[in-house]
Design a protein around this motif. Structure first.
Motif, short mmCIF file in Angstrom:
data_model
loop_
_atom_site.label_atom_id
_atom_site.label_comp_id
_atom_site.label_asym_id
_atom_site.label_seq_id
_atom_site.Cartn_x
_atom_site.Cartn_y
_atom_site.Cartn_z
N GLY A 378 0.90 -1.26 -0.23
CA GLY A 378 -0.11 -0.02 0.15
C GLY A 378 0.77 1.24 0.05
N HIS A 379 2.32 0.99 0.15
CA HIS A 379 2.92 2.28 0.19
C HIS A 379 3.41 2.74 -1.40
N SER A 380 3.20 3.87 -1.67
CA SER A 380 3.23 3.96 -3.28
C SER A 380 4.64 4.61 -3.47
N VAL A 381 5.55 4.71 -2.60
CA VAL A 381 7.02 5.36 -2.89
C VAL A 381 7.69 4.56 -3.92
N PRO A 382 7.83 3.11 -3.57
CA PRO A 382 8.51 2.30 -4.64
C PRO A 382 8.23 2.31 -6.04
N GLY A 383 6.85 2.69 -6.23
CA GLY A 383 6.46 2.88 -7.62
C GLY A 383 6.73 4.18 -8.12
N THR A 384 6.58 5.32 -7.54
CA THR A 384 6.89 6.44 -7.78
C THR A 384 8.58 6.87 -7.90
N ALA A 385 9.40 6.33 -7.14
CA ALA A 385 10.59 6.40 -7.01
C ALA A 385 11.38 5.62 -8.10
N PHE A 386 11.06 4.26 -8.39
CA PHE A 386 11.59 3.23 -8.87
C PHE A 386 10.54 2.31 -9.40
N PRO A 387 10.02 2.35 -10.55
CA PRO A 387 8.98 1.15 -10.90
C PRO A 387 9.86 0.01 -11.23
N VAL A 388 9.15 -0.94 -10.31
CA VAL A 388 9.63 -2.36 -10.25
C VAL A 388 9.39 -3.01 -11.40
N ARG A 389 10.60 -3.66 -12.27
CA ARG A 389 10.59 -4.44 -13.32
C ARG A 389 9.66 -5.77 -12.66
N ARG A 390 9.26 -6.45 -13.63
CA ARG A 390 8.62 -7.86 -13.16
C ARG A 390 9.30 -8.95 -13.24
N ASP A 391 10.67 -8.60 -13.87
CA ASP A 391 11.82 -9.93 -13.24
C ASP A 391 12.39 -9.68 -12.02
N GLY A 392 12.10 -8.92 -11.20
CA GLY A 392 12.63 -8.74 -9.72
C GLY A 392 11.94 -9.95 -8.91
N PRO A 393 12.87 -10.40 -7.86
CA PRO A 393 12.50 -11.41 -7.01
C PRO A 393 11.30 -11.25 -6.09
N HIS A 394 10.69 -12.26 -5.99
CA HIS A 394 9.07 -12.45 -5.16
C HIS A 394 9.41 -13.05 -4.27
#
Length: 723
Positions: A378-394
């Motif tokens: 629910g925290h929006s800072v990761p998306g606004t600061a650095f959009p996460v690529r889909r190939d990142g670790p889950h």
């Protein structure tokens, strides 16, 4: 042919009168340490007679002392092999490996065969060789093997012979009785070796400098011998001077040279044997000076598929230029990394090096942002600061996040220090993405110096956005460890830099400023938290809204009593955390809500809320919050008339807070411990804990808490005086 009816080694064999070969080189006179390894090798060489039972393979990087260990061990078992010893250097380390077909004739001559009786055909030579070994008790030392194919033709079939092999390669497909990876020398053995080389009295006279010299050598025996030889030849040199010279990484390899022996030349031999792609990998992967590796990370740095990167890493391990301390993990020895880094500067363009370091930062950004998403849904800072690529670790659970932190966080912090000036924007963003995992693993002490470096680099580069992010993180770390005045200065700078430029970070800085101000002026703190919650709500940042409302509650609890607005804020923050499926947030919310319930006189409900907090948190997860919850349980149990339980939880709170170095919580836990002891009638010990708590709280700058405990102490001391 040999007489099959005679016993092995009875002195009447067909070779009687032929001198037994004695080809072993002299052992190192000052051989030091390796007692465990020596014992294991000795047991195998003097033990069972299975075909592979007496074959020992010693592996390890160049300069680690494989040959010295093999020679030392061979000299120690001579009585078990009365028919002689054969030795050859297979030259696997110098780029021109010996052909076993050229070794066989020399072994045959050593075994008493004149040139005229040695067949020309290699197969016949091999048959004769095995025939001559069949009835002998013989030890073979095959040094510097390059590959298993080089060794196989030389292995005796006789169970009465033994073989000791050294190689940088693990020779995985070679059947051996003992495969012994040789690491660097432990600290005590490294110090002992230096003492033997330069004189124990000299080491004792400059013990700190000696430790610095050994640290620069990284436990590598060759490096210790080189610098020890230089010191031995120059009795006027001080160890402090040498330590200072070695402390400069730019010249360290140049200092590790004596006569014709250099550490760098040993590494160069292995490097020149690599193909060009692996050489490039060796150079570029060493650019981060304090980073471990896995295949995924290496693939990102090199911009190649993961399988190709893994092949390069494994090739470097076989070449003795990389270590593999755990499955899937790789690392450079410090001296090898310096060598590779120097090669990269000489060989690769500045643009290539800059791009490789940038790719590594992006890779770590993806992982760090993934931990942020998991820990603060629910925290929006990761998306606004650095959009996460889909190939990142889950990350499926908190354990996976903690494993990532334990495995990678030190590497990431080291990378940030190196990249702060050259990649300021990405470094500041990566630093920001560590906020959630730093909180969960309580790594603020480690983060503060890194945040300082990134902040200063951003200031020097005139990068306002990056400086705002870095100053916020620095302030957060300083606040977490109780350095409130420093935190105040940095958060004010962050607020000025982020206003109108970085909305999420500005709201986060407002919230943090409320925490800092709230200790001395709770009403001002509450106003700041409410402003942060309003902004977060406007931007749709539900996680930050919950955090800010929770801080409204926490700050209100610094004042006496409770009010309906605070009760409603407490319920609202819990609702937001639960709506986000934020287990960690819910635990924090319950920690606060339990205190609200206690203020309402609902002691049993407060106790249940705090126990639920502990249930939500796993082992090693937000230890400081677990410690705080134990402290709150101590308070709740006192209210319900259970001082014994209160004492137990206060002791647990103190132990946890000291373990995670949370000084403010430790001081509050001392106060809670005093309260429990007083309720149990142990007033003297209670007053002692209160005094210590007051001193710590004043030292840390928590005047409100210090005043509260001091007033309790004063009341008890007056009561004692009146009695």
């Amino acid at each position: 042919m040999l007489d099959e009816g005679r016993d092995v080694g009875d002195g009447t064999e067909a070779w009687q009168g032929v001198p037994a070969p004695r080809q072993l080189p002299h052992a190192v006179a000052d051989f030091t340490g390796r007692a465990t390894e020596t014992s294991r090798i000795h047991d195998v060489l003097t033990g069972g007679a299975a075909r592979t039972g007496r074959v020992v393979l010693v592996t390890g990087m160049s300069g680690v002392g494989k040959t010295a260990l093999a020679t030392h061990c061979a000299q120690g078992v001579l009585s078990s092999y009365p028919d002689g010893q054969l030795h050859t250097d297979l030259r696997g380390a110098d780029g021109a490996p010996a052909d076993p077909r050229s070794v066989l004739p020399s072994f045959l001559r050593a075994l008493g065969r004149p040139d005229s009786s040695i067949p020309d055909d290699p197969a016949e030579q091999g048959a004769l060789y095995q025939d001559l070994l069949a009835r002998r008790r013989l030890l073979l030392v095959l040094d510097n093997a390059a590959a298993a194919d080089q060794v196989r033709p030389l292995l005796p079939r006789s169970p009465h012979c033994a073989v000791l092999i050294t190689s940088r390669d693990g020779l995985a497909d070679l059947p051996v009785g003992l495969r012994l990876p040789l690491g660097t020398l432990p600290d005590e053995e490294a110090r002992e070796l230096l003492g033997r080389l330069v004189g124990e009295e000299r080491v004792l006279a400059e013990e700190p400098a000696a430790h610095a010299v050994l640290a620069a050598c990284g436990g590598l025996p060759l490096a210790i011998r080189v610098i020890g030889s230089r010191l031995a030849a120059r009795p006027g040199w001080s160890l402090a001077e040498v330590a200072e010279r070695l402390g400069d990484e730019r010249r360290r390899l140049s200092e590790l040279e004596v006569e014709a022996v250099t550490v760098e030349s040993v590494f160069t031999i292995g490097y020149t044997q690599l193909d060009e792609d692996t050489r490039r990998a060796f150079r570029l992967l060493a650019l981060p000076m304090r980073s471990g590796l896995d295949a995924r990370t290496a693939g990102r740095v090199l911009s190649v598929p993961e399988a190709e990167a893994r092949h390069a890493l494994d090739t470097l391990v076989r070449a003795g230029l990389l270590e593999a301390p755990a499955v899937g993990r790789y690392r450079y020895h410090d001296l090898v990394r310096l060598f590779a880094h120097r090669l990269a500067v000489r060989t690769d363009s500045a643009a290539d090096r800059h791009a490789a370091l940038g790719r590594l930062l992006d890779h770590q950004l993806v992982s760090a942002a993934g931990t942020y998403h998991f820990l603060l849904p629910g925290h929006s800072v990761p998306g606004t600061a650095f959009p996460v690529r889909r190939d990142g670790p889950h990350f499926e659970d908190i354990h996976a996040v903690l494993v990532w932190a334990a495995t990678h966080l030190d590497d990431v912090l080291g990378l940030l220090t190196e990249a702060a000036s050259s990649h300021t924007d990405r470094a500041a963003t990566l630093l920001l993405m560590l906020a959630a995992v730093a909180r969960t693993a309580h790594r603020w002490h480690d983060l503060i110096p890194v945040a300082t470096t990134v902040s200063e680099a951003a200031t020097a580069n005139g990068d306002r956005r990056s400086e705002g992010r870095a100053r916020y993180m620095l302030a957060a770390g300083l606040a977490q460890v109780g350095r409130l005045e420093e935190a105040r200065r940095n958060v004010l700078r962050a607020l000025a830099l982020t206003e109108g430029l970085d909305d999420d970070v500005h709201s986060m800085a407002l919230n943090l400023y409320g925490v800092i101000v709230g200790w001395d002026d709770p009403l001002a703190g509450i106003r700041l938290h409410r402003r942060a919650a309003e902004l977060a709500h406007r931007y749709g940042n539900t996680a930050l809204e919950a955090i800010a409302l929770g801080n409204v509650v926490q700050t209100r609890l610094l004042m006496p009593g409770i009010d309906e607005d605070t009760v409603e804020d407490s319920r609202r923050q819990l609702e937001l955390y639960r709506a986000n499926s934020d287990r960690h947030g819910e635990a924090i919310g319950l920690y606060r809500h339990g205190q609200v319930l206690l203020r309402q006189g609902l002691s049993q409900e407060a106790t249940e809320a705090h126990h639920r907090t502990l249930e939500l948190l796993g082992k090693g997860e937000e230890d400081y919050l677990q410690g705080g919850t134990h402290m709150r349980l101590s308070e709740a149990y006192l209210r319900t008339g259970r001082p014994d339980k209160a004492l137990c939880h206060a002791e647990q709170a103190l132990a946890v807070s000291r373990e995670v170095r949370h000084e403010h919580l430790a001081a509050l836990s001392l106060s809670a411990l005093g309260d429990a002891l007083a309720a149990l009638g142990r007033e003297d010990r209670a007053r002692s804990h209160w005094r210590e708590a007051v001193g710590e709280l004043r030292r840390l700058g928590f005047t409100h808490d210090a005043g509260r405990v001091a007033r309790r102490l004063s009341r008890e001391e007056r009561r004692k005086g009146e009695a």
